[in-house]
Design a protein around this motif. Structure first.
Motif, mmCIF file in Angstrom:
data_model
loop_
_atom_site.group_PDB
_atom_site.id
_atom_site.type_symbol
_atom_site.label_atom_id
_atom_site.label_comp_id
_atom_site.label_asym_id
_atom_site.label_seq_id
_atom_site.Cartn_x
_atom_site.Cartn_y
_atom_site.Cartn_z
ATOM 1 N N THR A 173 0.738 -1.083 0.038
ATOM 2 C CA THR A 173 0.135 -0.019 -0.111
ATOM 3 C C THR A 173 1.015 1.334 -0.076
ATOM 4 O O THR A 173 2.108 1.208 0.446
ATOM 5 N N HIS A 174 0.371 2.430 -0.524
ATOM 6 C CA HIS A 174 1.189 3.600 -0.661
ATOM 7 C C HIS A 174 1.111 4.307 0.772
ATOM 8 O O HIS A 174 2.488 4.703 0.868
ATOM 9 N N GLY A 175 0.345 3.999 1.467
ATOM 10 C CA GLY A 175 0.342 4.379 2.934
ATOM 11 C C GLY A 175 1.645 3.625 3.737
ATOM 12 O O GLY A 175 2.649 4.610 4.168
ATOM 13 N N ILE A 176 1.897 2.653 3.555
ATOM 14 C CA ILE A 176 3.173 1.939 4.078
ATOM 15 C C ILE A 176 4.360 2.291 3.469
ATOM 16 O O ILE A 176 5.509 2.460 4.109
ATOM 17 N N GLN A 177 4.095 2.473 2.155
ATOM 18 C CA GLN A 177 5.501 2.947 1.379
ATOM 19 C C GLN A 177 5.780 4.359 2.052
ATOM 20 O O GLN A 177 7.053 4.576 2.242
ATOM 21 N N ILE A 178 5.161 5.175 2.152
ATOM 22 C CA ILE A 178 5.279 6.506 2.750
ATOM 23 C C ILE A 178 5.883 6.532 4.117
ATOM 24 O O ILE A 178 6.768 6.985 4.452
ATOM 25 N N THR A 221 10.034 -4.880 8.577
ATOM 26 C CA THR A 221 9.969 -3.312 8.147
ATOM 27 C C THR A 221 9.018 -2.629 8.950
ATOM 28 O O THR A 221 8.966 -1.388 9.173
ATOM 29 N N PHE A 222 7.819 -3.576 9.521
ATOM 30 C CA PHE A 222 6.884 -3.020 10.269
ATOM 31 C C PHE A 222 7.503 -2.440 11.689
ATOM 32 O O PHE A 222 7.072 -1.454 12.226
ATOM 33 N N VAL A 223 8.284 -3.141 12.071
ATOM 34 C CA VAL A 223 9.061 -3.016 13.351
ATOM 35 C C VAL A 223 9.851 -1.767 13.303
ATOM 36 O O VAL A 223 9.708 -0.680 13.920
ATOM 37 N N PHE A 224 10.632 -1.531 12.200
ATOM 38 C CA PHE A 224 11.152 -0.208 11.879
ATOM 39 C C PHE A 224 10.277 0.958 11.637
ATOM 40 O O PHE A 224 10.714 2.220 12.059
ATOM 41 N N ILE A 225 9.279 0.616 10.964
ATOM 42 C CA ILE A 225 8.429 1.979 10.891
ATOM 43 C C ILE A 225 7.729 2.435 12.055
ATOM 44 O O ILE A 225 7.442 3.734 12.136
ATOM 45 N N GLY A 226 7.881 1.805 13.082
ATOM 46 C CA GLY A 226 7.278 2.083 14.520
ATOM 47 C C GLY A 226 8.138 3.349 14.848
ATOM 48 O O GLY A 226 7.751 4.082 15.748
ATOM 49 N N ARG A 227 9.257 3.683 14.158
ATOM 50 C CA ARG A 227 10.142 4.680 14.675
ATOM 51 C C ARG A 227 9.220 6.128 14.390
ATOM 52 O O ARG A 227 9.841 7.097 14.747
ATOM 53 N N VAL A 228 8.465 6.276 13.263
ATOM 54 C CA VAL A 228 7.564 7.325 12.890
ATOM 55 C C VAL A 228 7.195 8.125 14.309
ATOM 56 O O VAL A 228 6.598 9.198 14.215
ATOM 57 N N VAL A 229 7.030 7.104 15.251
ATOM 58 C CA VAL A 229 6.315 7.827 16.383
ATOM 59 C C VAL A 229 7.112 8.841 17.158
ATOM 60 O O VAL A 229 6.471 9.719 17.571
ATOM 61 N N MET A 236 -0.600 14.376 12.443
ATOM 62 C CA MET A 236 -1.711 14.387 11.481
ATOM 63 C C MET A 236 -1.323 13.288 10.364
ATOM 64 O O MET A 236 -2.074 12.678 9.983
ATOM 65 N N ILE A 237 -0.038 13.472 9.709
ATOM 66 C CA ILE A 237 0.216 12.500 8.668
ATOM 67 C C ILE A 237 0.245 11.243 8.973
ATOM 68 O O ILE A 237 -0.016 10.315 8.262
ATOM 69 N N VAL A 238 0.943 10.785 10.030
ATOM 70 C CA VAL A 238 0.950 9.267 10.393
ATOM 71 C C VAL A 238 -0.284 8.525 10.546
ATOM 72 O O VAL A 238 -0.307 7.605 9.865
ATOM 73 N N PRO A 239 -1.057 9.239 11.357
ATOM 74 C CA PRO A 239 -2.501 8.397 11.410
ATOM 75 C C PRO A 239 -3.324 8.372 10.030
ATOM 76 O O PRO A 239 -3.911 7.342 9.751
ATOM 77 N N VAL A 240 -3.152 9.423 9.441
ATOM 78 C CA VAL A 240 -3.877 9.388 8.104
ATOM 79 C C VAL A 240 -3.207 8.455 7.216
ATOM 80 O O VAL A 240 -3.945 7.501 6.310
ATOM 81 N N LEU A 241 -1.833 8.293 6.832
ATOM 82 C CA LEU A 241 -1.246 7.295 6.292
ATOM 83 C C LEU A 241 -1.694 5.899 6.616
ATOM 84 O O LEU A 241 -1.847 5.147 5.854
ATOM 85 N N ILE A 242 -1.769 5.634 8.008
ATOM 86 C CA ILE A 242 -2.224 4.211 8.462
ATOM 87 C C ILE A 242 -3.524 4.054 8.020
ATOM 88 O O ILE A 242 -3.947 2.964 7.554
ATOM 89 N N PHE A 243 -4.466 4.910 8.239
ATOM 90 C CA PHE A 243 -5.815 4.942 7.675
ATOM 91 C C PHE A 243 -6.214 4.605 6.368
ATOM 92 O O PHE A 243 -6.836 3.710 5.924
ATOM 93 N N LEU A 244 -5.275 5.450 5.326
ATOM 94 C CA LEU A 244 -5.383 5.080 3.984
ATOM 95 C C LEU A 244 -4.917 3.657 3.708
ATOM 96 O O LEU A 244 -5.509 3.240 2.698
ATOM 97 N N SER A 245 -3.815 3.153 4.404
ATOM 98 C CA SER A 245 -3.393 1.981 4.209
ATOM 99 C C SER A 245 -4.337 0.880 4.314
ATOM 100 O O SER A 245 -4.479 -0.269 3.519
ATOM 101 N N ILE A 246 -5.017 1.028 5.604
ATOM 102 C CA ILE A 246 -6.054 0.256 6.017
ATOM 103 C C ILE A 246 -7.095 0.000 4.942
ATOM 104 O O ILE A 246 -7.629 -0.977 4.784
#
Length: 600
Positions: free
Chosen positions: A347-352, A407-415, A426-436
């Motif tokens: 998904t583009h959300g996960i890619q970003i 990679t999901f473990v590493f993406i956790g650093r966006v916190v 704003m961006i991180v929750p939106v990207l997760i939502f769009l991915s879902i």
């Protein structure tokens, strides 16, 4: 007291969220597992799993250890199934599991669909383990519950995970146990106790028993340990003092791993002499094992485990099928295959989110990459390097799934970005939502998922074929489609699967082949080659396959799509003759086409 109460409440809320996520993940997998027909690999896997329980033998599907398929076979053994082992043969390069798997579906008939569903449900816990350890690792790595929640959320709704975790194949289980093994190895590095080394050994053995891909950790673990402790104990005296203990613990790990692997095979053929093997792969056969002193050396591995490795390597060396990527066919694979696949199937959300995690790690001074993260990154890069280096062929994008979980473990650093930047919140929750949303909009057909910029699932064939899009999973949808339209009788069906469709009640011949294909060119009666009038169903791999047996269907517009990978065509006599003229074939007169014409 208030702080304690807040901590308890936060702990409770976090775990409620994790449990809800994993429960929803289970429901999504359970429903999808009941929707789809057995894929090309699942009948041989299930038949092999049943054989291990029923016969106590491990020859079938020995190219990978039998942990996952034995778990899958447990409910099937409990409810009972029909078996026939007359096709069971053993010998160099033999792979009888495919024939036996097809026969298993045939003799169990339509009930085999229920048996496969039960087998799939039994494997759902493997994916739950992966989600849980995404949470554990990311939470501890970035010292925030939110990091772990991001990681587990991505795992639970990722289309690549969901599309493969509903099956009884090894890939998601291997990704899950790889996460577990990496997590506990990281713990051992931070605290190299004897108990931690035993836990590392046990989890590494599980990862290898899920899939032999993880054998490379035998080499990577010592390298990472040297890097870690070499930097931690920079003074020579400190390193020398710890080296004996650390080195002994690593040896203990590998000893325990070997013992567990042998025990799991019941020590069947363990420590057989090296000279007793007849290897078929070039890599194994390069060493002459028939002459002393090598011939008498005991091999500390189960016999079927080593023969399976040899057979797997031989299959890679003599695969004999063309690889496909982005509209191009060739007799070898590409180094870029899996990276390209991630670009079109994630998904583009996960890619970003992954891009943001990388950028913050490299360029943001407040959140530069930590020493702890290096272990995770080395493990992830090693996985993508190893699978990408296997360029003998590329037909299974699913081999990259262990990398996806890491990679999901590493993406956790966006916190960290969420805490420091208003835009990050704003961006991180939106990207997760769009991915879902992107994933759920394509549910339950996520094995064939392709993201929006790639053109979506309907254009997936332009990028990848084989198990990345069409693995025979929609045959059950075709049966429902036909059952709801009793007036329609198929004149031809071509699908990419592991058993005859007649086993589940779809009885029809294959469509007439294209005259320009290799088999069609051998036909002397040109009225037998396609197109001919009638009703036809073709799956994506059959429609766009390299052999071009049915490429004339590409000149027609399907009247329906069943599931997302089976195309329904109705060819009139006018359609048939129009295309036959384009192909230089004789047109059909009414008598020749009479038996093929069916009014829609």
């Amino acid at each position: 007291m208030d702080n304690t109460d807040d901590s308890v409440q936060k702990f409770r809320d976090t775990w409620i969220f994790v449990i809800v996520l994993l429960f929803v993940h289970s429901l999504l997998l359970g429903y999808a597992a009941a929707c789809h027909s057995p894929t090309a690999l699942e009948p041989p896997l299930l038949a092999a799993g049943v054989s291990h329980w029923e016969l106590g033998r491990y020859e079938l599907y020995r190219v990978n250890p039998h942990l996952v398929r034995m778990v899958a076979a447990i409910p099937v053994m409990l409810v009972g199934c029909e078996t026939n082992w007359t096709r069971f043969v053993d010998g160099p390069r033999t792979r009888p599991e495919y024939s036996i798997g097809s026969q298993f579906i045939e003799i169990n008939g339509e009930r085999s669909l229920w048996l496969m569903t039960l087998a799939r449900w039994a494997c759902i816990p493997f994916s739950l383990i992966g989600g849980l350890y995404c949470f554990f690792w990311s939470r501890e790595l970035y010292r925030r519950d939110t990091a772990g929640l991001i990681a587990v959320t991505l795992w639970c709704f990722d289309p690549i995970i969901l599309g493969n975790a509903e099956l009884i194949t090894n890939d998601v289980a291997a990704a899950s146990f790889g996460l577990v093994a990496g997590y506990y190895f990281w713990h051992w590095l931070k605290s190299p106790t004897w108990m931690h080394s035993i836990i590392v050994a046990f989890t590494l053995a599980l990862a290898i028993l899920a899939k032999t891909t993880w054998l490379f950790l035998f080499g990577l673990y010592p390298i990472m340990a040297i890097l870690w402790f070499g930097i931690k104990y920079r003074k020579h005296e400190q390193l020398k003092k710890r080296f004996d203990i650390i080195g002994t613990q690593i040896l203990l790990m590998f000893f325990i791993v070997l013992w567990i692997i042998n025990a799991f095979y019941g020590f069947d053929g363990s420590f057989d002499e090296y000279g007793s093997y007849s290897f078929v792969s070039k890599k194994f056969a390069v060493i002459d094992n028939k002459n002393p002193p090598l011939a008498s050396l005991p091999v500390p591995l189960p016999r079927q485990f080593l023969i399976g490795l040899d057979t797997q390597i031989s299959d890679f060396e003599h695969f004999g099928q063309m690889s496909y990527l982005a509209g191009q066919w060739q007799d070898r694979g590409w180094w870029s295959y899996y990276v390209y696949g991630l670009l079109v199937k994630e998904t583009h959300g996960i890619q970003i989110l992954l891009l943001l995690a990388v950028l913050t790690a490299v360029f943001w001074k407040k959140a530069r990459i930590s020493f702890d993260e290096i272990i995770l990154i080395l493990l992830a890069l090693s996985v993508i390097f190893i699978v990408s280096s296997q360029v003998a062929f590329n037909t299974h994008f699913r081999y990259v799934i262990p990398f996806v979980g890491l990679t999901f473990v590493f993406i956790g650093r966006v916190v960290l970005l969420m805490e420091q930047k208003i835009m990050g919140k704003m961006i991180v929750p939106v990207l997760i939502f769009l991915s879902i949303i992107s994933s759920l909009l394509n549910y339950p057909h996520l094995l064939a998922y392709f993201n929006e910029l790639s053109g979506g699932t309907k254009n997936g064939y332009k990028h990848l074929l084989h198990s990345a899009i069409d693995w025979g999973q929609d045959l059950r949808y075709l049966k429902k489609w036909l059952d709801s339209r009793p007036e329609i009788h198929l004149d031809g069906l071509a699908y990419h699967g592991g058993f005859e469709p007649s086993a589940i009640g779809i009885t029809c011949p294959k469509p007439p082949i294209d005259h320009n294909s290799e088999m069609g060119a051998a036909k002397t009666n040109l009225t037998e080659v396609g197109p001919l009038p009638g009703w036809y169903a073709l799956s994506t791999n059959s429609l766009y396959g390299h052999d071009k047996e049915y490429c004339y269907f590409q000149k027609l517009k399907p009247i329906d799509i069943v599931g997302v990978t089976i195309y329904i065509f109705y060819i009139t006599q006018e359609d048939a003759n129009r295309i036959r003229k384009e192909l230089g074939l004789p047109v059909l007169n009414p008598i020749e086409s009479e038996n093929n014409t069916i009014n829609p």
